[in-house]
Design a protein around this motif. Sequence first.
Motif, mmCIF file in Angstrom:
data_model
loop_
_atom_site.group_PDB
_atom_site.id
_atom_site.type_symbol
_atom_site.label_atom_id
_atom_site.label_comp_id
_atom_site.label_asym_id
_atom_site.label_seq_id
_atom_site.Cartn_x
_atom_site.Cartn_y
_atom_site.Cartn_z
ATOM 1 N N SER A 68 0.819 -1.213 0.000
ATOM 2 C CA SER A 68 0.000 0.000 0.000
ATOM 3 C C SER A 68 0.853 1.262 0.000
ATOM 4 N N GLU A 120 -6.664 0.131 4.605
ATOM 5 C CA GLU A 120 -7.608 0.425 3.526
ATOM 6 C C GLU A 120 -8.056 1.881 3.576
ATOM 7 N N ASN A 123 -5.583 3.670 1.719
ATOM 8 C CA ASN A 123 -5.793 3.406 0.286
ATOM 9 C C ASN A 123 -6.950 4.242 -0.261
ATOM 10 N N ARG A 126 -5.709 7.735 -0.757
ATOM 11 C CA ARG A 126 -4.848 7.796 -1.954
ATOM 12 C C ARG A 126 -5.693 7.816 -3.223
ATOM 13 N N ARG A 127 -6.674 6.907 -3.295
ATOM 14 C CA ARG A 127 -7.494 6.824 -4.506
ATOM 15 C C ARG A 127 -8.307 8.099 -4.726
#
Length: 435
Positions: A68, A120, A123, A126-127
């Motif tokens: 990640s 997560e 994540n 980030r997305r």
Amino acid sequence: MEDFSGYPIHEPQFSTSASFSVDTENLQRQIDELSRFSDTPAPSVTRILYSEKDVLARRFIKNIMASSGLSVREDAVGNIFGRWDGHEPELTAVATGSHIDAIPFSGKYDGVVGVLGAIEAINVLRRSGFKPKRSLEVIMFTSEEPTRFGISCLGSRLLAGSDALANALKGTVDGQSISFFDAARSAGYAKGLEDLTSVFLQKGSYSAFIELHIEQGPLLEDEGISIGVVTAIAAPASIKVDFEGNGGHAGAVLMPYRNDAGLAAAELALTVEKHVLESGSIDTVGTVGILELHPGAINSIPSKSHLEIDTRDIDEKRRNNVIEKIHQSAITIAKNRNVTLSEFKIVNQDPPALSDASIVEAMEAASKELNLSHKLMISRAYHDSLFMARISPMGMIFIPCYKGYSHKPEEFSSTGDIANGVKVLAVTLAKLSPA
């Protein structure tokens, strides 16, 4: 909140609910894969500190952190840290995390949701295109459960700078007489060390800490509420009590002549319940979780008995008053039953922890922005957050779990509930380290 973020919490620098997506399929797959590192068959999970399965599970977590994009490090007792550097890395980081150790024959969500869910959440950020000002750090704490060495929240206690624990561990052994340091070294930690002060963190090492966790109780599910915003963690204490009598043959010794250590233990167990109920508060609880009799034969009067008592409250003074009443009752019972109270030991007597008001506000705001129902509630269970509160402002996010089950194979949270918790965590992290 503005004191450590630099931005008002009501003005997010990016779109939250519109841009956030949780990869629930991958997250559930990770939870399922981690549950396979177990010393008991599915659906139960048993993962004990520094065991072979614990070491393999740690490797699994470190690999996920690295994949990640987090930089990974470990300390001398195996607390694992995965960091996403912010664009002002000199600022103190915002931390989140939980534990992955599991008591015998438990479930696969306790603690795990707060570790894999935290990764997560990063994540998700980030997305979404979020760029943190402060670094974000995921912590996997060593041994939140007391299974092997009888010490709960071992890793976070040490992070909080417990000299007493660091010294006690030099003489601590498990049920097989394996020392803590031998066990740690077998897992690749504490190499050449018996000084654990390198694990200690200074107060203020993080600007905030938030833990995502299953509720371990039925309130959220029963009330149909998505998110619990924790305002306080109850003050727990543990007590060990030993009675000694004469024992004897179950048929040959007449009732008037007995000194039954087993009956003394039974009477004290009922007295624990009595004193807890007398406190007048629903927040006072007490449990006799261990009651052992020696020699443990049906036709032998117990000559020794051993109890381990857990009592908790959000009010430390009220809890301590209950402990003193239990102690006085143990003395009286021993005298009346003509047995010896050979030990009454308070193993730990931790203070309660209050969630930081600004973090509570941020978690509530995150829930509202995501259109998720929420309620303020207390945690009656131990969590690493109890000790992280000694280092930084602290908060906790609860999600529903099936019938409130925990510490048993039936423990379960739906992917939807987990996703909701991850989103609230992600938004809260964003508020504490804005772009």
